[in-house]
Design a protein around this motif. Sequence first.
Motif, mmCIF file in Angstrom:
data_model
loop_
_atom_site.group_PDB
_atom_site.id
_atom_site.type_symbol
_atom_site.label_atom_id
_atom_site.label_comp_id
_atom_site.label_asym_id
_atom_site.label_seq_id
_atom_site.Cartn_x
_atom_site.Cartn_y
_atom_site.Cartn_z
ATOM 1 N N LYS A 77 0.503 -0.958 -0.264
ATOM 2 C CA LYS A 77 -0.287 -0.398 0.226
ATOM 3 C C LYS A 77 0.671 1.411 -0.183
ATOM 4 N N GLY A 78 0.287 2.463 -0.539
ATOM 5 C CA GLY A 78 0.879 3.737 -0.477
ATOM 6 C C GLY A 78 0.223 4.343 -0.900
ATOM 7 N N ASP A 79 1.164 5.551 -0.716
ATOM 8 C CA ASP A 79 0.104 6.640 -1.946
ATOM 9 C C ASP A 79 0.099 6.890 -3.501
ATOM 10 N N ALA A 80 -0.566 7.533 -4.200
ATOM 11 C CA ALA A 80 -0.590 7.326 -4.871
ATOM 12 C C ALA A 80 -0.772 9.339 -6.106
ATOM 13 N N GLY A 81 0.134 9.905 -5.288
ATOM 14 C CA GLY A 81 -0.372 11.187 -6.208
ATOM 15 C C GLY A 81 0.826 11.921 -7.135
ATOM 16 N N SER A 82 1.239 11.018 -7.725
ATOM 17 C CA SER A 82 2.252 11.590 -8.780
ATOM 18 C C SER A 82 2.583 9.606 -9.781
ATOM 19 N N GLY A 83 2.786 9.596 -10.770
ATOM 20 C CA GLY A 83 2.802 8.824 -12.032
ATOM 21 C C GLY A 83 3.856 7.627 -11.621
ATOM 22 N N ASP A 84 4.550 7.879 -10.248
ATOM 23 C CA ASP A 84 5.667 6.931 -9.916
ATOM 24 C C ASP A 84 5.561 6.369 -8.679
#
Length: 243
Positions: A119-126
């Motif tokens: 799991k994690g953040d998905a603020g950018s395309g990386d």
Amino acid sequence: MSRLGPIVTLTAGAVLALGLGVASITATPAADNTAATANDTETASQAPEETPEGTETAAAEPSPSPTDTPTFEESTPPAPKKADYAGRVKGNGGLIAISLRKGKAVGYFCDGKIEAWFKGDAGSGDLELEGFGGAKVTAELAGGKATGQVAVGGKKWSFVAPTAVKPSGLYRASAIVRGARVRAGWIVLKRPQGGFTQVGTAFQDDKRVPIPELDGDSPTSPVSVNGTTVTPEDVDGFIEEMR
């Protein structure tokens, strides 16, 4: 349908800014002073000097320093608010699925011997997703696919996971029966030639139990895990629990 062997669980989690400033500064030269006569000198001592009519004086503005010159900066495009990816892990034979929802991401990897949730953040395309025991997924989202690496148990593999369209994707089920927790996870991947490839794991508490096969065309239909009926959910049903 791909059914893989016993597993060890490692569970878990631009726009180009184009700036080109051009400063053009023109300073109007000051008018020549005319030599004053003696009488003018006396008058000047009694009255303030006056600027000759029609003459304007403009203070020169400083030229921009080299550090003021804008530079080209590159930023990573934002990640989609909602997206699903699923594909094979190269050199491993397992599957990986990644789903994004409103700035958060979850992932699941399983090859029948090893599994891990991320799991994690998905603020950018990386993307950088974390899992239990140092497991990690790094991926770039571009061109309708997730391309990256998955690291689990000290090993690392690369993958390319195209956009997944239901019923392909990530599924999970959980229940507590007579004090025991039953949980299972699946990745379903539709094959171009027809049919489905599946991989997953099931546990009762910490003991691995046989994993049932999902109905490929209706993967959220109830199934029995070690004698307990559970209803698989797609990622929209459980992503909030993993945040």
